[in-house]
Design a protein around this motif. Structure first.
Motif, PDB file in Angstrom:
ATOM      1  N   VAL A 158       0.893  -1.285  -0.112  1.00  0.00           N
ATOM      2  CA  VAL A 158       0.106  -0.301  -0.015  1.00  0.00           C
ATOM      3  C   VAL A 158       1.054   1.383  -0.003  1.00  0.00           C
ATOM      4  O   VAL A 158       1.417   1.486   0.932  1.00  0.00           O
ATOM      5  N   LYS A 159       0.652   1.762  -1.629  1.00  0.00           N
ATOM      6  CA  LYS A 159       2.110   3.314  -1.096  1.00  0.00           C
ATOM      7  C   LYS A 159       1.308   4.347  -0.720  1.00  0.00           C
ATOM      8  O   LYS A 159      -0.441   4.936  -0.350  1.00  0.00           O
ATOM      9  N   PHE A 160       1.849   5.283   0.102  1.00  0.00           N
ATOM     10  CA  PHE A 160       1.046   6.463   0.953  1.00  0.00           C
ATOM     11  C   PHE A 160       1.692   7.645  -0.158  1.00  0.00           C
ATOM     12  O   PHE A 160       3.327   7.775  -0.717  1.00  0.00           O
ATOM     13  N   LYS A 161       1.297   9.027   0.305  1.00  0.00           N
ATOM     14  CA  LYS A 161       2.244   9.609  -0.111  1.00  0.00           C
ATOM     15  C   LYS A 161       1.446  10.436   0.998  1.00  0.00           C
ATOM     16  O   LYS A 161       0.246  11.016   1.386  1.00  0.00           O
ATOM     17  N   ASP A 162       2.285  11.562   1.342  1.00  0.00           N
ATOM     18  CA  ASP A 162       1.792  12.455   2.424  1.00  0.00           C
ATOM     19  C   ASP A 162       1.255  12.062   3.060  1.00  0.00           C
ATOM     20  O   ASP A 162      -0.069  12.585   4.072  1.00  0.00           O
ATOM     21  N   ASN A 163       1.225  11.400   2.888  1.00  0.00           N
ATOM     22  CA  ASN A 163       0.725  10.287   4.506  1.00  0.00           C
ATOM     23  C   ASN A 163      -0.222   9.873   4.011  1.00  0.00           C
ATOM     24  O   ASN A 163      -1.289   9.590   5.402  1.00  0.00           O
ATOM     25  N   GLN A 164      -0.395   9.205   3.031  1.00  0.00           N
ATOM     26  CA  GLN A 164      -2.316   8.923   3.106  1.00  0.00           C
ATOM     27  C   GLN A 164      -1.912   7.958   1.567  1.00  0.00           C
ATOM     28  O   GLN A 164      -0.841   7.934   1.190  1.00  0.00           O
ATOM     29  N   ALA A 165      -2.403   6.444   1.756  1.00  0.00           N
ATOM     30  CA  ALA A 165      -2.564   5.869   0.815  1.00  0.00           C
ATOM     31  C   ALA A 165      -3.707   6.113  -0.039  1.00  0.00           C
ATOM     32  O   ALA A 165      -4.596   6.867  -0.639  1.00  0.00           O
ATOM     33  N   ILE A 166      -2.298   5.999  -1.412  1.00  0.00           N
ATOM     34  CA  ILE A 166      -2.807   5.791  -2.825  1.00  0.00           C
ATOM     35  C   ILE A 166      -2.961   5.167  -3.634  1.00  0.00           C
ATOM     36  O   ILE A 166      -3.875   5.396  -4.435  1.00  0.00           O
ATOM     37  N   LYS A 167      -2.566   3.828  -3.547  1.00  0.00           N
ATOM     38  CA  LYS A 167      -2.422   3.235  -4.218  1.00  0.00           C
ATOM     39  C   LYS A 167      -2.185   1.800  -3.967  1.00  0.00           C
ATOM     40  O   LYS A 167      -1.372   1.371  -2.859  1.00  0.00           O
ATOM     41  N   VAL A 168      -2.637   0.660  -4.682  1.00  0.00           N
ATOM     42  CA  VAL A 168      -2.633  -0.989  -4.026  1.00  0.00           C
ATOM     43  C   VAL A 168      -1.547  -1.226  -4.883  1.00  0.00           C
ATOM     44  O   VAL A 168      -1.700  -1.218  -6.842  1.00  0.00           O
ATOM     45  N   GLU A 169      -0.650  -1.999  -4.743  1.00  0.00           N
ATOM     46  CA  GLU A 169       0.740  -3.263  -6.054  1.00  0.00           C
ATOM     47  C   GLU A 169       1.025  -4.229  -5.682  1.00  0.00           C
ATOM     48  O   GLU A 169       1.097  -3.977  -4.306  1.00  0.00           O
ATOM     49  N   ASP A 170       0.318  -4.950  -6.663  1.00  0.00           N
ATOM     50  CA  ASP A 170       1.495  -6.295  -6.105  1.00  0.00           C
ATOM     51  C   ASP A 170       3.114  -6.529  -5.936  1.00  0.00           C
ATOM     52  O   ASP A 170       3.769  -5.354  -5.811  1.00  0.00           O
ATOM     53  N   PHE A 171       3.266  -7.211  -4.428  1.00  0.00           N
ATOM     54  CA  PHE A 171       4.618  -7.136  -3.985  1.00  0.00           C
ATOM     55  C   PHE A 171       4.976  -8.241  -4.039  1.00  0.00           C
ATOM     56  O   PHE A 171       6.127  -8.495  -3.768  1.00  0.00           O
ATOM     57  N   VAL A 172       4.530  -9.352  -3.225  1.00  0.00           N
ATOM     58  CA  VAL A 172       4.701 -10.856  -3.951  1.00  0.00           C
ATOM     59  C   VAL A 172       3.505 -12.046  -3.706  1.00  0.00           C
ATOM     60  O   VAL A 172       2.804 -11.688  -3.248  1.00  0.00           O
TER      61      VAL A 172
END
Length: 402
Positions: free
Chosen positions: A344-358
């Motif tokens: 779950v990627k965060f920007k300015d302390n807000q969740a912005i995107k979900v991407e596969d990791f493993v």
């Protein structure tokens, strides 16, 4: 020709002498896909001394001496996995206790280990002279009693940065009106086990422990390293349709990552995702608009459970503001979902995107592994539990570039 045949027979004999577990261990780690620069290793599995205890491995926590502990609801066990020589593999699996009741969450508070059973929280005390079970008392004492069990029965407990204990209680059903007020909630307690919910109760009435409502099953939670805000995963209802009386739609409802705020209602059983009303279980007019919408959503029925922030990893700086969530996997979709870790990627302390990791635990529509929990050790490494394979993984970064 005869030499080749003899060689094939020899290989067949060797392979047939291996157990199924040994064959899986020899091949399956290579099927796990990680981003460039990362590596996946086995920290403990059936080949570890007393590794058979890891069947059903669920939630993890580290003690003050960097020893990893893991629960097994399947075996009613809590286990200790020391790595005294720091080689990245557990030396053995030590049985701390097997006198538990579907344990899951673990929390260290001073010299005590708190264990979330399905019907309450119990406590083990440190006993320095007792080495047979990892240095703990052999008998657990009650700490929080009379929590509802059945339905979504497994519970997690964590000590928040505010010094309070947080505990989830799942719903008793898929979609229904609960009669028990602590169902489908997150509860809050003081460090000594007293209810400390959102509403202050005065007079003779007992203080409520309810901190947030409308959460069908929020087993995983963690606190943002900068803002201190609490984030919790949540599993949406099964077998829903977007049409009244219509066929089941596998893509509904989405799973959630919620920011847990004092006294908020997150919509279950009437609302999905971004305040969308379930046409087959309608609440009071306008109710869904009063609920707290999720911060971000995951694929339906992927079953998000464990979550951890990455600020304490030795991974590249780009990762350290983000979180990892374990998607345990679906059970009722035509096309399976989950069985992986997502970032779950965060920007300015807000969740912005979900991407596969493993990925890689799901092959050809069949799962051979199911990640449950994720946590970061003091070594800066991500640890992952797998209750299907009975295993703990370590996810490392090759050069620890900042």
């Amino acid at each position: 020709m005869q030499r080749s045949l003899s060689k094939l027979i020899f290989i067949f004999v060797i392979l047939s002498s291996l157990t199924a577990t040994q064959l899986v261990c020899a091949t399956d780690v290579s099927r796990i896909k990680v981003p460039t620069g990362f590596n996946v290793e086995i920290f403990a599995d059936a080949e570890t001394k007393h590794g058979e205890y890891l069947a059903g491995a669920r939630f993890m926590s580290f003690d003050a001496n960097d020893n990893l502990y893991v629960s097994s609801a399947k075996g009613n066990k809590v286990l200790k996995l020391p790595d005294n020589n720091k080689d990245g593999m557990a030396d053995e699996v030590i049985l701390v206790s097997d006198q538990l009741n579907a344990p899951q969450g673990l929390a260290f508070v001073q010299d005590s280990l708190l264990i979330a059973n399905q019907d309450g929280v119990v406590k083990l005390k440190k006993e320095t002279g007792n080495v047979s079970n990892g240095g703990w008392s052999t008998k657990a004492t009650p700490f929080i009693d009379d929590l509802p069990s059945g339905g979504h029965t497994l519970k997690n407990i964590k000590l928040g940065p505010d010094g309070y204990l947080y505990l989830n209680v799942g719903s008793s059903c898929n979609v229904c009106m609960e009669m028990e007020p602590t169902r489908a909630t997150i509860l809050r307690y003081t460090a000594d086990g007293k209810p400390a919910g959102a509403l202050l109760t005065l007079g003779r009435h007992q203080q409520s422990a309810v901190w947030a409502r409308g959460l069908r099953n929020s087993q995983g939670f963690a606190w943002h390293p900068k803002t201190g805000e609490m984030y919790a995963t949540n599993e949406g209802a099964d077998m829903r349709s977007d049409i009244k009386g219509g066929a089941v739609n596998d893509e509904l409802p989405p799973e959630h990552l919620n920011k847990i705020e004092t006294g908020q209602n997150y919509g279950w059983p009437h609302c999905w995702g971004n305040q969308v009303e379930d046409p087959n279980f309608v609440g009071e007019t306008g109710f869904c608009k009063t609920t707290r919408a999720p911060e971000i959503t995951f694929t339906s029925h992927s079953t998000p459970i464990g979550i951890t922030f990455l600020d304490k990893t030795n991974w590249p700086r780009a990762y350290q503001q983000d979180a990892i969530v374990a998607l345990h996997g679906s059970w009722n979709r035509k096309q399976p979902s989950g069985y992986k870790l997502v970032r779950v990627k965060f920007k300015d302390n807000q969740a912005i995107k979900v991407e596969d990791f493993v990925t890689g635990w799901l092959t050809g529509g069949e799962a051979w592994g199911r990640p449950v929990d994720v946590t970061v050790g003091t070594d800066g490494v991500l640890y992952v539990s797998d209750d299907l394979a009975g295993r703990i993984y370590r996810i490392t970064y090759s050069s620890a570039v900042k």
